[in-house]
Design a protein around this motif. Sequence first.
Motif, PDB file in Angstrom:
ATOM      1  N   LYS A 170     -21.953  69.153 140.846  1.00 52.59           N
ATOM      2  CA  LYS A 170     -22.268  68.828 139.451  1.00 52.59           C
ATOM      3  C   LYS A 170     -23.735  69.071 139.089  1.00 52.59           C
ATOM      4  CE  LYS A 170     -22.867  63.852 140.352  1.00 52.59           C
ATOM      5  NZ  LYS A 170     -22.324  62.502 140.030  1.00 52.59           N
ATOM      6  N   LEU A 171     -24.634  69.111 140.060  1.00 49.32           N
ATOM      7  CA  LEU A 171     -26.052  69.338 139.764  1.00 49.32           C
ATOM      8  C   LEU A 171     -26.480  70.792 139.974  1.00 49.32           C
ATOM      9  CD1 LEU A 171     -27.627  66.124 141.355  1.00 49.32           C
ATOM     10  CD2 LEU A 171     -26.948  66.523 138.981  1.00 49.32           C
ATOM     11  N   MET A 172     -25.553  71.655 140.331  1.00 47.98           N
ATOM     12  CA  MET A 172     -25.888  73.068 140.543  1.00 47.98           C
ATOM     13  C   MET A 172     -25.996  73.805 139.207  1.00 47.98           C
ATOM     14  SD  MET A 172     -23.769  74.189 143.944  1.00 47.98           S
ATOM     15  CE  MET A 172     -24.313  73.637 145.566  1.00 47.98           C
ATOM     16  N   ASN A 173     -26.867  74.808 139.176  1.00 50.05           N
ATOM     17  CA  ASN A 173     -27.130  75.553 137.939  1.00 50.05           C
ATOM     18  C   ASN A 173     -26.305  76.832 137.877  1.00 50.05           C
ATOM     19  OD1 ASN A 173     -29.172  73.709 137.095  1.00 50.05           O
ATOM     20  ND2 ASN A 173     -30.628  74.722 138.471  1.00 50.05           N
ATOM     21  N   ALA A 174     -25.837  77.131 136.682  1.00 52.09           N
ATOM     22  CA  ALA A 174     -25.130  78.388 136.413  1.00 52.09           C
ATOM     23  C   ALA A 174     -24.028  78.653 137.429  1.00 52.09           C
ATOM     24  CB  ALA A 174     -26.133  79.559 136.369  1.00 52.09           C
ATOM     25  N   LEU A 175     -23.223  77.657 137.679  1.00 57.56           N
ATOM     26  CA  LEU A 175     -22.141  77.804 138.671  1.00 57.56           C
ATOM     27  C   LEU A 175     -21.019  78.668 138.104  1.00 57.56           C
ATOM     28  CD1 LEU A 175     -20.655  75.047 140.919  1.00 57.56           C
ATOM     29  CD2 LEU A 175     -19.127  76.500 139.587  1.00 57.56           C
ATOM     30  N   SER A 176     -20.559  79.609 138.918  1.00 62.24           N
ATOM     31  CA  SER A 176     -19.416  80.435 138.519  1.00 62.24           C
ATOM     32  C   SER A 176     -18.494  80.617 139.717  1.00 62.24           C
ATOM     33  CB  SER A 176     -19.879  81.796 137.995  1.00 62.24           C
ATOM     34  OG  SER A 176     -20.558  82.511 139.015  1.00 62.24           O
ATOM     35  N   TRP A 177     -17.226  80.267 139.523  1.00 62.73           N
ATOM     36  CA  TRP A 177     -16.253  80.390 140.604  1.00 62.73           C
ATOM     37  C   TRP A 177     -15.857  81.841 140.778  1.00 62.73           C
ATOM     38  CZ3 TRP A 177     -15.441  76.459 143.780  1.00 62.73           C
ATOM     39  CH2 TRP A 177     -15.736  75.166 143.335  1.00 62.73           C
TER      40      TRP A 177
END
Length: 239
Positions: A170-177
């Motif tokens: 939840k605290l990661m930036n610009a997450l994309s699966w």
Amino acid sequence: MKMLRGSMRRQSMFALLISIILGVGLRAQTVLAEEPAPELEAEPAQPQADKPLNTDRLWLPGSYAIHWSKLREIAELALASERCVEVLRGELAQTQSTQEAPVFAIMCRDANRKTYVDKFNGLKTESFAAALIPRAGAEEVAEQVAEVNHREVSAALYARCRELWQEQVKLMNALSWQSDIENVEPVEITDLSEGNWHYRFLRNFNAKNAAGVTLRYVAVCEGPKVFELTSRIDIRTTP
């Protein structure tokens, strides 16, 4: 002389009397020793007592949390039934459930240590008979864990994995699966022993660090049961 003879006669009679008494006593002891000890009747085997319900073994996805009390009631009905002596797991049968009509899958162990799964209508908690969904034909759930419906179990496990992952990223930036996050299929199912299965899920994703550099990660989640799942986020070395 007469007195001596009388004395000897009395002694002889006394000795004879003692011999008779001792002989009778020894014979009585021999008879008693030969009598077999009475056989004790074996106590009838006591039925195996039910193990108390462990609510840590019950799980619902967050979207179905409103039905928690119903799941617990159903699990208690299953445990009180004639066959079940221990509830091993209780969860949502996701492929058969809706928010308005939940269906619960309860895995039990019987007195012969056989594991089996019953499904229940989550809205009919008044009795075991009313809640139980009858088995029929190809839909009959096998009594061995080895034959359990893997897709349904995978769906329940994967829903929990996603909750664990969301908390970790939840605290990661610009997450994309990079993997299909909606795919409930595990990458590996291992038969541990006697139908006990271990499920392993992997999903790739990228995220940026504080400097704006894109990093590659893999989300890992694995375990045999919902309440035994472990999850972690690892650095990914593959594209």
